[in-house]
Design a protein around this motif. Sequence first.
Motif, mmCIF file in Angstrom:
data_model
loop_
_atom_site.group_PDB
_atom_site.id
_atom_site.type_symbol
_atom_site.label_atom_id
_atom_site.label_comp_id
_atom_site.label_asym_id
_atom_site.label_seq_id
_atom_site.Cartn_x
_atom_site.Cartn_y
_atom_site.Cartn_z
ATOM 1 N N SER A 318 0.821 -1.222 0.000
ATOM 2 C CA SER A 318 0.000 0.000 0.000
ATOM 3 C C SER A 318 0.850 1.265 0.000
ATOM 4 O O SER A 318 0.608 2.195 -0.787
ATOM 5 N N VAL A 322 1.009 4.218 -2.864
ATOM 6 C CA VAL A 322 0.662 5.628 -2.599
ATOM 7 C C VAL A 322 1.793 6.538 -3.063
ATOM 8 O O VAL A 322 1.559 7.577 -3.705
ATOM 9 N N ALA A 381 -7.615 3.171 -3.738
ATOM 10 C CA ALA A 381 -7.422 3.215 -2.280
ATOM 11 C C ALA A 381 -8.426 2.301 -1.583
ATOM 12 O O ALA A 381 -8.075 1.594 -0.623
ATOM 13 N N THR A 385 -7.343 -0.902 0.643
ATOM 14 C CA THR A 385 -7.736 -0.949 2.053
ATOM 15 C C THR A 385 -8.563 -2.196 2.334
ATOM 16 O O THR A 385 -8.440 -2.810 3.401
ATOM 17 N N HIS A 399 -7.769 3.993 7.836
ATOM 18 C CA HIS A 399 -6.726 3.770 6.829
ATOM 19 C C HIS A 399 -7.138 4.330 5.469
ATOM 20 O O HIS A 399 -6.292 4.861 4.738
ATOM 21 N N LYS A 403 -5.135 7.431 3.427
ATOM 22 C CA LYS A 403 -4.672 7.292 2.036
ATOM 23 C C LYS A 403 -5.253 8.394 1.152
ATOM 24 O O LYS A 403 -4.536 9.031 0.365
#
Length: 643
Positions: A318, A322, A381, A385, A399, A403
């Motif tokens: 993750s 990002v 995202a 997640t 979370h 993000k």
Amino acid sequence: MMLQRPSADSSGPGFTPLVVVELASDTKEEAIAWLLSRIRDQQHNGGAELLVEQLGPGVEGQEKENPNMFVVGASWQRLLSGAEDVGLFKEFSDGSMRGFTCANKHNFKDFKGDGDDFLSMAECQYIIKHELDTLRAKDETHVPGYTQVKLYPGKSIIRRLQSKGILIQFFPLHEKEELKRLSFSWYKKMKLSFQPLDDIRHYYGEGQALYFGFLEYFTIALVPMALIGVPYYLFDWEDYDKYVVFAVFNLIWCTVILELWKRCSASLAYSWGTLSRKKAFEEPRPGFHGVLGFNPVTGREEPLYPNAKRQLRIYLVSLPFVLLCLYLSLYVMMIYFQMEGWALSVYDEEPTFWTGILLFIPSIIYAVVIEIMNLIYRYAAEFLTEWENHRLESSYQNHLVLKVLVFNFFNCFASLFYIAFVMQDMVLLRQVSLATLLITSQILNQFMEAFLPYWLQRRRNKKMIHKVRKRRTLEDKELPLAEQVRLEAEMSTYLGTFDDYLELFLLFGYVSLFSCVYPLAAVLVVLNNVTEVYSDAFKMCHVFKRPFSDPAANIGVWQLAFEAMSVIAVVTNFALIGMSPQVKAYFPESETQLILWTVAIEHGLLAFKFILTFLIPDVPKHIQIKLAHLEFESLEALKKKVK
């Protein structure tokens, strides 16, 4: 809310329908019979003890209608016991807010007779949702008819059916007359007045009411800044001594409005009974999966997933994703600056009206690209997640918010920071980039949030109403229950206040970060927020399904997000002031001294900001006293029970 008597229409249920449950059209009969029996079964047998009936066919039953739609209700006594189960707070006879108990029901202010008007429809629907959510498997090993859909003692039945696609959706029904009254007082009358927050809370619940309360509060708080900003913009004052005053006012404004909002939301939450309400024990999310084991807290069997494995997914997949998205955003920004440079060179060669218009085109294109990138990233995202496999909904939301906020902040503001601190071109920042980005993003948001959903919903409504009117006269505007349920089932699902708060967060950023360079930003945001109130109200009443009530006590993680933005605003505004020629003139020989003084004053204001945070209590004194008095009474009552 008054529970209605059974409908005179023989096709209607013998109770007031509150919630709709829709199963997949190919759901097996034994699974349906088992689920309905569990919903109807007595509580002491592990059932929900609710009333449920299958919805009758529509006007044209042969036309691809899902037969597996059910309406759920409850007896009044069951709703009252459910109110006690969920820990509902109501106003006591002495004016304080207390947890409702059936044994004490006649001591509550609005409880009269059998208590028919005591609970709002939103509260009744929330109680039914709670009872359905807590409906658990007993000794079943699988859902009847589906050997692959495993069950174990204590597993939430509704969540398992949702995760396996057997349960398509369940949602609360609108109450047409109450909705008409709310629509009229909320947005149909164009008037300068406060929103009917108590009515919104009564119909939609505390979470929605707090969002609209914050939107209203934010708009009113912007008015002083807008009034100060107009003369700065109109008269084009270049005296940075005055800009310093404006920036300092902005910084104090950021802190004070957020601290006062805490007090305002605490007052609202107390009057609505959610401030001191105990949070319900969080169950695992429907999509959570893992190896079956025992929860040491509840002692029940449930899936367990190693936290170390989740952390590896976050930090090895993750986080790099990002960072990659931030790099792509930076790359797109550089393309925008190349376009901006080309437009400026064309204007410099031939300064005409049309080449002047051309100056705004790169910013407009970039604003559209920003919105498209935000949308694509949002889906990515959410996927990531979900893949991280968070056990709790709150952890999932935190979370996801992190993000989305990081990317949206970088995507929307990186170009403005670059122009301000790398290019140091205040004219470009003020007259072209900031104004164009803000105005274009507002127009796009209004189109995507209001016009497009309204147009799509209107098309769906026309199809349904056309079917109904084949058998009913045009004068009869009241849809039969079956048609009303099917119409609402096809409406868009309201996904919560996430996107609404995100939009306000970005607007707050435009105002707080660069207001000393573009003072008109506050005026544009006020105008946007006024239209936002009406468009959001219209969507809630006519575009989306009615959402379940969310018994919120505050705006949650978004309070922290706004406070973080206000800290960034302090640093940004002082950096802009320190870069101004007028301030540089005080330090002609030493740039180091200028930097040190700027940093020192900025740190001083940050310290003042945090001192203000401590000086202004989050909860008003009179509410603190009431809460302390209630706690004292609870302890005294507990002592008497022990004796």
